[in-house]
Enzyme design. Sequence first.
Site, mmCIF file in Angstrom:
data_model
loop_
_atom_site.group_PDB
_atom_site.id
_atom_site.type_symbol
_atom_site.label_atom_id
_atom_site.label_comp_id
_atom_site.label_asym_id
_atom_site.label_seq_id
_atom_site.Cartn_x
_atom_site.Cartn_y
_atom_site.Cartn_z
ATOM 1 N N ASN A 112 0.803 14.112 -5.395
ATOM 2 C CA ASN A 112 0.305 14.966 -6.486
ATOM 3 C C ASN A 112 -1.195 14.810 -6.756
ATOM 4 O OD1 ASN A 112 0.918 12.414 -7.557
ATOM 5 N ND2 ASN A 112 1.187 13.244 -9.607
ATOM 6 N N GLU A 207 4.136 1.969 -9.497
ATOM 7 C CA GLU A 207 3.536 2.943 -10.425
ATOM 8 C C GLU A 207 4.450 4.161 -10.402
ATOM 9 O OE1 GLU A 207 0.890 2.618 -12.333
ATOM 10 O OE2 GLU A 207 0.124 0.721 -11.570
ATOM 11 N N CYS A 241 1.668 12.577 -13.199
ATOM 12 C CA CYS A 241 2.631 11.564 -13.667
ATOM 13 C C CYS A 241 2.536 11.338 -15.171
ATOM 14 C CB CYS A 241 2.421 10.255 -12.921
ATOM 15 S SG CYS A 241 0.756 9.612 -13.122
HETATM 16 P P1 NAD Z 1 8.041 9.826 -3.582
HETATM 17 O O1 NAD Z 1 8.643 8.626 -4.165
HETATM 18 O O2 NAD Z 1 8.925 10.874 -3.005
HETATM 19 O O3 NAD Z 1 7.015 9.456 -2.413
HETATM 20 C C1 NAD Z 1 6.019 8.487 -2.579
HETATM 21 C C2 NAD Z 1 5.803 7.763 -1.263
HETATM 22 O O4 NAD Z 1 7.007 7.110 -0.883
HETATM 23 C C3 NAD Z 1 5.395 8.678 -0.121
HETATM 24 O O5 NAD Z 1 4.349 8.066 0.601
HETATM 25 C C4 NAD Z 1 6.657 8.773 0.717
HETATM 26 O O6 NAD Z 1 6.409 8.921 2.094
HETATM 27 C C5 NAD Z 1 7.354 7.460 0.447
HETATM 28 N N1 NAD Z 1 8.825 7.578 0.546
HETATM 29 C C6 NAD Z 1 9.580 8.637 0.169
HETATM 30 N N2 NAD Z 1 10.891 8.378 0.395
HETATM 31 C C7 NAD Z 1 10.955 7.136 0.911
HETATM 32 C C8 NAD Z 1 12.028 6.295 1.355
HETATM 33 N N3 NAD Z 1 13.295 6.709 1.314
HETATM 34 N N4 NAD Z 1 11.731 5.064 1.834
HETATM 35 C C9 NAD Z 1 10.439 4.645 1.873
HETATM 36 N N5 NAD Z 1 9.395 5.404 1.483
HETATM 37 C C10 NAD Z 1 9.638 6.617 1.014
HETATM 38 O O7 NAD Z 1 7.118 10.391 -4.755
HETATM 39 P P2 NAD Z 1 6.339 11.737 -4.777
HETATM 40 O O8 NAD Z 1 7.326 12.854 -4.839
HETATM 41 O O9 NAD Z 1 5.311 11.729 -3.705
HETATM 42 O O10 NAD Z 1 5.570 11.623 -6.183
HETATM 43 C C11 NAD Z 1 6.101 12.059 -7.376
HETATM 44 C C12 NAD Z 1 6.523 10.909 -8.252
HETATM 45 O O11 NAD Z 1 5.493 9.948 -8.336
HETATM 46 C C13 NAD Z 1 6.777 11.330 -9.694
HETATM 47 O O12 NAD Z 1 7.921 10.681 -10.172
HETATM 48 C C14 NAD Z 1 5.548 10.868 -10.435
HETATM 49 O O13 NAD Z 1 5.736 10.641 -11.798
HETATM 50 C C15 NAD Z 1 5.234 9.613 -9.700
HETATM 51 N N6 NAD Z 1 3.810 9.304 -9.837
HETATM 52 C C16 NAD Z 1 3.458 8.197 -10.530
HETATM 53 C C17 NAD Z 1 2.114 7.911 -10.701
HETATM 54 C C18 NAD Z 1 1.633 6.703 -11.454
HETATM 55 O O14 NAD Z 1 0.447 6.395 -11.347
HETATM 56 N N7 NAD Z 1 2.458 6.020 -12.204
HETATM 57 C C19 NAD Z 1 1.142 8.749 -10.146
HETATM 58 C C20 NAD Z 1 1.572 9.861 -9.439
HETATM 59 C C21 NAD Z 1 2.896 10.128 -9.271
#
Ligand code: NAD
Length: 456
Positions: A112, A207, A241
């Site tokens: 995002n 995070e 987020c």
């Molecule tokens: P996601 O968890 O789908 O993906 C994040 C990362 O994890 C990616 O690099 C992805 O390749 C990896 N990943 C995905 N599935 C995996 C698995 N099964 N095993 C290992 N790695 C895996 O998250 P997203 O959809 O990219 O982001 C959205 C989420 O992130 C929302 O919930 C948002 O609130 C949160 N977010 C939090 C912050 C923060 O700073 N706290 C910032 C941005 C987004």
Amino acid sequence: MKNQLLNQIKFFNTQKTKDYQFRINQLQKLKQTIIDNEEKITSALYKDLKKSEFESYTTEIGICLEEISYHIKHLKSWMKNQKVKNPIIFPLSESFIQSEPLGNILIISPWNYPFNLAISPLIGAISSGNCITIKPSEISIHTSKIIKEIIESTYNKEYINVILGGPQKTSKLLEQNFDYIFYTGSENVGKIILEKAAKNLTPTTLELGGKSPCIVDSSCDLDKTARRITFGKFLNCGQTCVAPDYLLVDKKIKIKLIKKIKENITKFYSTNIENSNDYGKIINVNHFNRLINYLDNQKIIFGGLHNKNKLFIEPTLININKKNINSKIMTEEIFGPILPIIEYTNIDDVIKIINSKPKPLAIYLFCNNKYIEKKVLSETSSGGVCINDTIVQLSNQELPFGGVGNSGFGKYHAKASFDLFSNKKSVFKNTTIFETPKRFPPYNKFSLKIIKKIFN
Ligand code: NAD
């Protein structure tokens, strides 16, 4: 992959990354490469998320440049050993805390804010003297490619490496024995990361996201409140987020507030929002479908138009009442341009609603009433609180950023990042000039009496 990490371990063991000047040089190099590639980064962000040049700069590029400058300015003082007081039984001793790098860091980032959320932790990991592997999101494909390109043209892989790929690649990476994992993403994947990290006893920061509530008390400045909520909710099409997830509005001002939010949506994005240069798009069809499902059986009070071909969803306001308070839109993180609105008559009910849900990343409060402010601060728990604005809490580098409970753990940004990626090594150095009397056997009643006096 295994060899790559072994090479990084070897490089870390050369001790080069620990040197102050080395760290400064690497931070300067990062700054320069970001400046040199600003256009390419902006264009990738447009392709992935239709981000405007202004938003790309303020929320992705500029914020990273500012973070780098802050680290360069303060690194010397952060790296200094921190002296602490000595116990009276060892009067001539010395005690201090030394910040040492953890070693090899794995950064896993989401789509995002794909540039910012990969680079911002990288800055902290560099300034604290580590070697780093970055695994950007496979979903924001254009930005991830640029990250790989600019990092590879700036650093040796033994020092900083970028690995592209999805869950499978990440799973393989997680089998390696990193010294620290820094993960930003969803709660569900966070659990998988933590489980895998546990196998190697790897310390981890998560995070995560969740539902950040936004409370609007009748004492607020209504014009500024409406404008600032509209900004924070629809920035990046709600895919933030810390976006306000839902509104809790005092019944007395609900109608007026909704009217003003509608006016601001039009002011910001015109009446032809689909063609606005300042309004983004949903990242992909999966997320588009997920968001459209939330609209089923809801009372839409503004917006609701959508276009799958363009991944466009209009800023949408939804009225929530007793009937739909437990619908999916009120139990899952929305992460899109849909804003549910709940009215209240008593601040205690608001606190009950917030405390009945997992602890959020942020709580927003619009009010000019000290009693309400104090009550919300003391009776709720969240990663952070922002009063009378949205999102801009992230602009203060003095404030550590992160969640609590289900919104994650571990805080970063600026000094907090330096601390997060450092081991705070406690060092005690005793004197050889002097020996504390009565500390060694054979013990007797007299020495016990003295010790008891000192301890008390
Ligand atoms: P996601 O968890 O789908 O993906 C994040 C990362 O994890 C990616 O690099 C992805 O390749 C990896 N990943 C995905 N599935 C995996 C698995 N099964 N095993 C290992 N790695 C895996 O998250 P997203 O959809 O990219 O982001 C959205 C989420 O992130 C929302 O919930 C948002 O609130 C949160 N977010 C939090 C912050 C923060 O700073 N706290 C910032 C941005 C987004």
